[in-house]
Design a protein around this motif. Structure first.
Motif, PDB file in Angstrom:
ATOM      1  N   GLU A   5      27.471  76.639 -20.588  1.00  0.00           N
ATOM      2  CA  GLU A   5      26.928  75.879 -19.465  1.00  0.00           C
ATOM      3  C   GLU A   5      25.663  76.529 -18.902  1.00  0.00           C
ATOM      4  O   GLU A   5      24.768  75.842 -18.429  1.00  0.00           O
ATOM      5  N   ASP A   6      25.580  77.857 -19.001  1.00  0.00           N
ATOM      6  CA  ASP A   6      24.437  78.588 -18.458  1.00  0.00           C
ATOM      7  C   ASP A   6      23.253  78.653 -19.418  1.00  0.00           C
ATOM      8  O   ASP A   6      22.153  79.024 -19.014  1.00  0.00           O
ATOM      9  N   ASN A   7      23.473  78.319 -20.682  1.00  0.00           N
ATOM     10  CA  ASN A   7      22.400  78.420 -21.679  1.00  0.00           C
ATOM     11  C   ASN A   7      21.522  77.174 -21.627  1.00  0.00           C
ATOM     12  O   ASN A   7      22.007  76.054 -21.766  1.00  0.00           O
TER      13      ASN A   7
ATOM     14  N   TYR B 282      24.904  70.763 -28.985  1.00  0.00           N
ATOM     15  CA  TYR B 282      26.256  70.675 -28.444  1.00  0.00           C
ATOM     16  C   TYR B 282      27.075  71.815 -29.020  1.00  0.00           C
ATOM     17  O   TYR B 282      27.171  71.957 -30.236  1.00  0.00           O
ATOM     18  N   MET B 283      27.627  72.653 -28.146  1.00  0.00           N
ATOM     19  CA  MET B 283      28.502  73.728 -28.588  1.00  0.00           C
ATOM     20  C   MET B 283      29.836  73.078 -28.892  1.00  0.00           C
ATOM     21  O   MET B 283      30.470  72.500 -28.003  1.00  0.00           O
ATOM     22  N   LEU B 284      30.226  73.112 -30.150  1.00  0.00           N
ATOM     23  CA  LEU B 284      31.464  72.484 -30.616  1.00  0.00           C
ATOM     24  C   LEU B 284      32.405  73.596 -31.027  1.00  0.00           C
ATOM     25  O   LEU B 284      32.197  74.245 -32.048  1.00  0.00           O
ATOM     26  N   SER B 285      33.431  73.837 -30.228  1.00  0.00           N
ATOM     27  CA  SER B 285      34.271  75.007 -30.456  1.00  0.00           C
ATOM     28  C   SER B 285      35.720  74.756 -30.069  1.00  0.00           C
ATOM     29  O   SER B 285      36.012  73.928 -29.214  1.00  0.00           O
TER      30      SER B 285
ATOM     31  N   ILE C 286      21.811  74.526 -24.492  1.00  0.00           N
ATOM     32  CA  ILE C 286      23.054  73.786 -24.705  1.00  0.00           C
ATOM     33  C   ILE C 286      23.090  72.566 -23.799  1.00  0.00           C
ATOM     34  O   ILE C 286      22.970  72.669 -22.583  1.00  0.00           O
ATOM     35  N   THR C 287      23.292  71.416 -24.407  1.00  0.00           N
ATOM     36  CA  THR C 287      23.411  70.169 -23.659  1.00  0.00           C
ATOM     37  C   THR C 287      24.814  70.033 -23.078  1.00  0.00           C
ATOM     38  O   THR C 287      24.991  69.615 -21.936  1.00  0.00           O
ATOM     39  N   GLN C 288      25.823  70.410 -23.888  1.00  0.00           N
ATOM     40  CA  GLN C 288      27.213  70.241 -23.446  1.00  0.00           C
ATOM     41  C   GLN C 288      28.136  71.060 -24.337  1.00  0.00           C
ATOM     42  O   GLN C 288      27.873  71.251 -25.524  1.00  0.00           O
ATOM     43  N   PHE C 289      29.241  71.529 -23.775  1.00  0.00           N
ATOM     44  CA  PHE C 289      30.308  72.184 -24.524  1.00  0.00           C
ATOM     45  C   PHE C 289      31.348  71.116 -24.860  1.00  0.00           C
ATOM     46  O   PHE C 289      31.802  70.397 -23.972  1.00  0.00           O
TER      47      PHE C 289
ATOM     48  N   PRO D 255      37.166  81.108 -21.050  1.00  0.00           N
ATOM     49  CA  PRO D 255      36.310  80.638 -19.952  1.00  0.00           C
ATOM     50  C   PRO D 255      34.896  81.228 -20.005  1.00  0.00           C
ATOM     51  O   PRO D 255      33.937  80.593 -19.577  1.00  0.00           O
ATOM     52  N   THR D 256      34.766  82.429 -20.560  1.00  0.00           N
ATOM     53  CA  THR D 256      33.447  83.050 -20.679  1.00  0.00           C
ATOM     54  C   THR D 256      32.567  82.258 -21.646  1.00  0.00           C
ATOM     55  O   THR D 256      31.377  82.046 -21.381  1.00  0.00           O
TER      56      THR D 256
END
Length: 126
Positions: free
Chosen positions: A103-105, A88-91, A108-111, A96-97
């Motif tokens: 989302e494209d990686n 999970y990308m936690l940021s 990664i399960t979820q941002f 938007p990039t």
């Protein structure tokens, strides 16, 4: 109540953010073990050596020396990357990039926007 995950790794260079996220994870009984690494390079070494075998990773994007995306590039080359670890990308990034790249990686399960909340953890566990 049994924790839904055995081991969770948190990768974040910011001490305050790591402290808060760890407390939320602990209070939610999210994982039996919570491992914190303050640099992606430390995390890669832990994964390479097998000293940490997480089920879930929470990964910050903006860190010095190696970003979260650079971590993912290194991670992709490890054998452990084939084990279905949920990342999970936690940021706090509103770029938007960053969101689109997450989302494209494929790893990664979820941002998830910081701060991590109990509600977000409940959604992960559903």
């Amino acid at each position: 109540m049994t924790a839904p995950f055995k081991t969770c790794m948190l990768i974040d260079d910011n001490y305050i953010d790591s402290f808060i996220t760890r407390r939320v994870l602990e209070s939610s009984n999210f994982a039996e073990n919570i491992i914190v690494r303050q640099s992606p390079m430390e995390a890669i070494e832990s994964l390479k050596s097998g000293s940490v075998n997480p089920d879930v990773i929470f990964l910050d994007i903006r860190m010095p020396i190696m970003t979260g995306f650079e971590f993912l590039h290194e991670f992709a080359g490890l054998d452990i990357a084939k084990k279905g670890i949920k990342i999970y990308m936690l940021s706090s990034s509103l770029d938007p990039t960053d969101i689109r790249d997450s989302e494209d990686n494929k790893h990664i399960t979820q941002f998830i926007h910081k701060p991590l909340t109990v509600k977000a953890l409940e959604e992960i566990c559903q």
